[in-house]
Motif scaffolding. Structure first.
Motif, PDB file in Angstrom:
ATOM      1  N   SER A  58       0.830  -1.200   0.000  1.00 25.32           N
ATOM      2  CA  SER A  58       0.000   0.000   0.000  1.00 25.32           C
ATOM      3  C   SER A  58       0.865   1.251   0.000  1.00 25.32           C
ATOM      4  N   THR A  60      -0.174   4.114   0.527  1.00 24.93           N
ATOM      5  CA  THR A  60      -0.651   4.993   1.600  1.00 24.93           C
ATOM      6  C   THR A  60       0.227   4.889   2.834  1.00 24.93           C
ATOM      7  N   GLU A 155      -7.593   3.331   7.471  1.00 26.40           N
ATOM      8  CA  GLU A 155      -8.477   2.915   6.379  1.00 26.40           C
ATOM      9  C   GLU A 155      -9.953   3.135   6.711  1.00 26.40           C
ATOM     10  N   ILE A 158     -11.512   6.298   5.223  1.00 26.54           N
ATOM     11  CA  ILE A 158     -11.637   6.491   3.776  1.00 26.54           C
ATOM     12  C   ILE A 158     -13.041   6.954   3.397  1.00 26.54           C
ATOM     13  N   LEU A 203      -6.553  10.303   2.097  1.00 25.44           N
ATOM     14  CA  LEU A 203      -5.989   9.634   3.271  1.00 25.44           C
ATOM     15  C   LEU A 203      -4.465   9.679   3.251  1.00 25.44           C
ATOM     16  N   ARG A 204      -3.876   9.498   2.058  1.00 25.04           N
ATOM     17  CA  ARG A 204      -2.410   9.554   1.974  1.00 25.04           C
ATOM     18  C   ARG A 204      -1.898  10.919   2.412  1.00 25.04           C
TER      19      ARG A 204
END
Length: 525
Positions: A58, A60, A155, A158, A203-204
């Motif tokens: 991921s 992220t 997560e 999100i 989110l990142r």
């Protein structure tokens, strides 16, 4: 009679006792303490590996690779101070480590990966506290705390972030004077259609900003208030900036006739904008920076080195206590989980409700983890098409979990189906109440599905993820099993879903009891 003193006899006592300034070899107790620091990594290797696996797959959470090196670098910066501090093992920290181990065990039984990973991460600073003492841990408190940023978490944010981004973008477009037709996370403007998906949630940006913000606040400010305010800004700014970024992307696409910002350049513009926002945040924050205060003289700097060391025998006892405090929990988890049989796939075929079967009426398939057994059937109830899906889980592991954020009604962003939201309903079935999570799915050519979903765990039905996890933990502790099922019942509809709901109630009136009988039969040895 006169006496003559030799040069050595006339030297001051302090000068005669001055210790050698040359480097001293580390004591055996210190070597043992550093070796004991590796115990959490060895005992919880699988949990540590699960963290690294998420970093790998991921983008992220790819920043996790640099968290531990940064923590070690920050500790290295404090090496002069650390050399002057005494090693005084802090035994109460062993009790805190045992609590972390117990939390890890409950999370292991409930298959709650994030709690497992945080319990492991919390063991690292507590291990330093137990082995080296309060003074050492206090001197490097932030580097120890910073290790927690390596845990991949967020997560669950999100979906809320997607909603915030979609609302911000639509409102901004309307304020600009562009007409917008919104349906869930999808919206249309005269120049084209847009959808706010997972990659657009921001989110990142949020995780990167908070991580960098905490590090910058620690290095730049001394007062708690300034640090707290900057960290708060690093949380709020990326959320607002992501909404502005989404609006900017849509406007670029709109003004260019959908020839720009609709492909790879979409991501390039986004990251460039985020980088600019972070630079501005740090630049503004630099106006209130506080230079490093002059280091105060270290206490007991001239004290004999032996006074700051711990005997090897005592450190060995602390290391043994550490091993017991954190090592018993994985052993007990293995004991509870060992010896389960395979899921009886064929037993699910015994479910035969008294309704006529029909051909499949939709190409929709839920995105559910691989189960030990899967039953998929289509029915017709009073002329209403009806679909039924059952996913049975046993011996759950990564990639095969009953309750997981990766279990979704719509598997990925490329699916033609879109989840328009869910709510919890209580339905009267056979003289009792059954709670279901009702979702509406929009598909191609404006087709719609009404979906009822619930969990069956150890003979009980629930729609709560948290309640389901508690049932799983109870089942494992008392029975050493982790059996459970996801039940999906769905029907198509056009404008009013009442006819679909009535058909599903009628199906469950005759089918719920036989279904539970089949599921309970799988629990028998």
């Amino acid at each position: 009679m006169n006496t003559v003193s030799t040069p050595s006899e006339t030297k001051p006592a302090a000068e005669r006792k001055r210790p050698s300034s040359g480097p001293a070899a580390p004591s055996s107790g210190l070597v043992l303490a550093f070796a004991a620091l590796l115990l959490p990594f060895v005992i919880y290797f699988e949990t540590a590996s699960s963290i690294a696996a998420i970093w790998e797959r991921s983008g992220t959470f790819a920043h996790g690779y640099v968290i531990l090196p940064i923590s070690l670098w920050l500790i290295w910066q404090r090496r002069t101070t650390l050399r002057t501090l005494p090693l005084q093992p802090y035994l109460p920290a062993l009790a805190a480590l045992a609590v972390c181990g117990a939390g890890w065990l409950l999370a292991e039984l409930g298959e709650v990966q994030i709690v497992r990973q945080y319990a492991f991460a919390a063991m690292l600073p507590l291990t330093v506290l137990a082995l080296f003492g309060v003074q050492v841990a206090k001197a490097i408190a932030f580097p120890l705390f910073f290790v927690l940023f390596g845990v991949p978490v967020g997560e669950s944010l999100i979906d809320p972030l997607i909603q915030v981004t979609a609302s911000f973008t639509v409102d901004a477009l309307r304020m600009t004077g562009i007409p917008v037709l919104r349906e869930g996370n999808n919206f249309s403007i005269p120049s084209g259609d847009w959808s706010v998906v997972e990659a657009c949630s921001g989110l990142r940006y949020l995780i990167s900003s908070i991580t960098l913000g905490c590090l910058y606040a620690y290095l730049t400010y001394r007062s708690f208030l300034r640090r707290a305010l900057f960290v708060l800004a690093s949380m709020l700014v990326p959320i607002a900036a992501n909404g502005a970024r989404a609006y900017m992307i849509v406007m670029i696409g709109h003004m260019s006739g959908m020839t720009m910002a609709v492909g790879v350049d979409h991501l390039i513009y986004g990251w460039a904008f985020f980088g600019l926002v972070m630079l501005l945040l740090f630049w503004v924050g630099s106006f209130w920076r506080q230079d490093q205060e002059a280091a105060a003289p270290a206490p007991d700097a001239a004290a004999p080195r032996s006074a700051r060391m711990v005997p090897a025998a005592r450190m060995a006892g602390v290391a043994l206590g550490l091993l017991l405090a954190i090592g018993v929990w994985p052993a007990y988890a293995y004991y509870l989980q060992h010896g389960q049989g395979k899921a009886p796939v064929a037993a699910l075929s015994g479910f035969q409700p008294a309704v006529a079967a029909a051909d499949s009426f939709t190409d929709w398939k839920p995105g559910i983890n691989e189960a030990n057994a899967h039953l998929s059937r289509s029915y017709s109830v009073a002329g209403q098409p009806l679909g039924f899906e059952l996913f049975y889980f046993r011996q759950q592991h990564e990639g095969s979990k009953l309750i997981s954020s990766s279990n979704r009604l719509v598997g990925d962003d490329k699916s033609p189906w879109h989840d328009m939201g869910a709510s919890v309903r209580s339905e009267g079935i056979g003289g009792r109440q059954l709670a279901v999570r009702e979702s509406i799915l929009n598909g191609p050519r404006e087709r719609r599905l009404l979906v009822w979903q619930w969990y069956w765990i150890d003979g009980q039905n629930t729609v709560s993820n948290f309640g389901g996890k508690l049932l799983q933990v109870k089942q494992k502790l008392l029975k050493g099993r982790d059996d459970g099922a996801i039940v999906l019942l769905y029907a198509p509809y056009e404008e009013n879903p009442d006819a679909a709901r009535a058909a599903m109630r009628q199906f469950l009136a005759t089918g719920l009891a036989p279904l539970e009988t089949v599921l309970v039969s799988n629990l028998k040895p």
